[in-house]
Design a protein around this motif. Sequence first.
Motif, PDB file in Angstrom:
ATOM      1  N   VAL A  62       8.775   9.967   5.643  1.00  0.00           N
ATOM      2  CA  VAL A  62       7.391  10.062   5.155  1.00  0.00           C
ATOM      3  C   VAL A  62       7.331   9.911   3.634  1.00  0.00           C
ATOM      4  N   THR A  63       8.233  10.566   2.939  1.00  0.00           N
ATOM      5  CA  THR A  63       8.172  10.530   1.472  1.00  0.00           C
ATOM      6  C   THR A  63       8.820   9.283   0.876  1.00  0.00           C
ATOM      7  N   GLU A  64       9.838   8.734   1.547  1.00  0.00           N
ATOM      8  CA  GLU A  64      10.558   7.598   0.972  1.00  0.00           C
ATOM      9  C   GLU A  64      10.134   6.242   1.527  1.00  0.00           C
ATOM     10  N   SER A  65       9.466   6.211   2.670  1.00  0.00           N
ATOM     11  CA  SER A  65       9.061   4.938   3.284  1.00  0.00           C
ATOM     12  C   SER A  65       7.582   4.948   3.671  1.00  0.00           C
ATOM     13  N   PRO A  66       6.700   5.112   2.700  1.00  0.00           N
ATOM     14  CA  PRO A  66       5.274   5.157   3.057  1.00  0.00           C
ATOM     15  C   PRO A  66       4.770   3.836   3.650  1.00  0.00           C
ATOM     16  N   ARG A  67       5.376   2.729   3.243  1.00  0.00           N
ATOM     17  CA  ARG A  67       4.951   1.430   3.788  1.00  0.00           C
ATOM     18  C   ARG A  67       5.227   1.351   5.291  1.00  0.00           C
ATOM     19  N   LYS A  68       6.374   1.836   5.712  1.00  0.00           N
ATOM     20  CA  LYS A  68       6.716   1.842   7.131  1.00  0.00           C
ATOM     21  C   LYS A  68       5.705   2.686   7.913  1.00  0.00           C
ATOM     22  N   CYS A  69       5.363   3.827   7.359  1.00  0.00           N
ATOM     23  CA  CYS A  69       4.387   4.707   8.013  1.00  0.00           C
ATOM     24  C   CYS A  69       3.012   4.039   8.085  1.00  0.00           C
ATOM     25  N   SER A  70       2.629   3.345   7.038  1.00  0.00           N
ATOM     26  CA  SER A  70       1.343   2.631   7.030  1.00  0.00           C
ATOM     27  C   SER A  70       1.320   1.550   8.102  1.00  0.00           C
ATOM     28  N   GLN A  71       2.434   0.847   8.260  1.00  0.00           N
ATOM     29  CA  GLN A  71       2.508  -0.189   9.291  1.00  0.00           C
ATOM     30  C   GLN A  71       2.387   0.410  10.685  1.00  0.00           C
ATOM     31  N   LEU A  72       2.992   1.568  10.886  1.00  0.00           N
ATOM     32  CA  LEU A  72       2.886   2.222  12.188  1.00  0.00           C
ATOM     33  C   LEU A  72       1.456   2.679  12.472  1.00  0.00           C
ATOM     34  N   ILE A  73       0.786   3.185  11.458  1.00  0.00           N
ATOM     35  CA  ILE A  73      -0.618   3.584  11.650  1.00  0.00           C
ATOM     36  C   ILE A  73      -1.471   2.355  11.953  1.00  0.00           C
ATOM     37  N   THR A  99      -0.704  14.120  10.958  1.00  0.00           N
ATOM     38  CA  THR A  99      -0.970  15.199   9.996  1.00  0.00           C
ATOM     39  C   THR A  99       0.249  15.485   9.123  1.00  0.00           C
ATOM     40  N   LYS A 100       1.431  15.175   9.609  1.00  0.00           N
ATOM     41  CA  LYS A 100       2.642  15.378   8.809  1.00  0.00           C
ATOM     42  C   LYS A 100       2.738  14.372   7.672  1.00  0.00           C
ATOM     43  N   LEU A 101       1.930  13.311   7.749  1.00  0.00           N
ATOM     44  CA  LEU A 101       1.923  12.313   6.676  1.00  0.00           C
ATOM     45  C   LEU A 101       1.213  12.815   5.423  1.00  0.00           C
ATOM     46  N   PHE A 102       0.575  13.975   5.504  1.00  0.00           N
ATOM     47  CA  PHE A 102      -0.041  14.562   4.316  1.00  0.00           C
ATOM     48  C   PHE A 102       1.016  14.980   3.291  1.00  0.00           C
ATOM     49  N   LEU A 109      -0.915   5.012   1.830  1.00  0.00           N
ATOM     50  CA  LEU A 109      -0.643   5.706   3.089  1.00  0.00           C
ATOM     51  C   LEU A 109      -1.696   6.762   3.354  1.00  0.00           C
ATOM     52  N   ARG A 110      -2.095   7.473   2.329  1.00  0.00           N
ATOM     53  CA  ARG A 110      -3.097   8.529   2.513  1.00  0.00           C
ATOM     54  C   ARG A 110      -4.425   7.919   2.983  1.00  0.00           C
ATOM     55  N   ARG A 111      -4.789   6.759   2.454  1.00  0.00           N
ATOM     56  CA  ARG A 111      -6.015   6.099   2.926  1.00  0.00           C
ATOM     57  C   ARG A 111      -5.917   5.766   4.406  1.00  0.00           C
ATOM     58  N   MET A 112      -4.743   5.267   4.820  1.00  0.00           N
ATOM     59  CA  MET A 112      -4.548   4.948   6.231  1.00  0.00           C
ATOM     60  C   MET A 112      -4.639   6.208   7.092  1.00  0.00           C
TER      61      MET A 112
END
Length: 197
Positions: A62-73, A99-102, A109-112
Amino acid sequence: MSVENGVEDGNASLTISSMVKEIQGLKDKFKREDVDSPSPFADLEKATVLQECRVFSDSKVVTESPRKCSQLITKLLHIVTQGDTMSSSEVTDVFFGVTKLFQSHDASLRRMVYFFIKEVAETCNPDDIIIVTSSLTKDMNSNEDLFRANSIRVLAKMIDSTMLGAIERYVKQAIVDKNAMVSSSALVAGVSLHQVL
């Protein structure tokens, strides 16, 4: 005079017809490109995406790969908007994962996250929404104007009359905030809440 008008009309029609042909050519070109390069979301399977979303529980990702998390969302949103329904347990698992992405402070990422919560909140169990509400309330008190503005808008879409008292003070404070983005978000939230409640 009539010859000049005829020439002008002829030039005008030549120009218009050439523009129409050019537009048609571009349309055909883009159509071919769409066929050659299919959508990256063409072969998404809900089960696979839900499995991939388990990385939301890993704080390092979550903290080191926000782009990956954004793609998953983005994949999750595509599945939801295409009408692929999720069971209540799947929605709950994904909702808690998001919610853990907070934990991430990445603005994109936060916008997503805000967008996803707003889209999925209607299908969630009301008990699940309470947990997200606390994270959004925390963002309403953040020093980051972007987080404050977006959390106010999302909360206005999610809460019901029983939860209004908990955020009313924050919305009132945000209306007179010196940042225009925060105050306009609070005004929009106020109008939205007034219409619903």
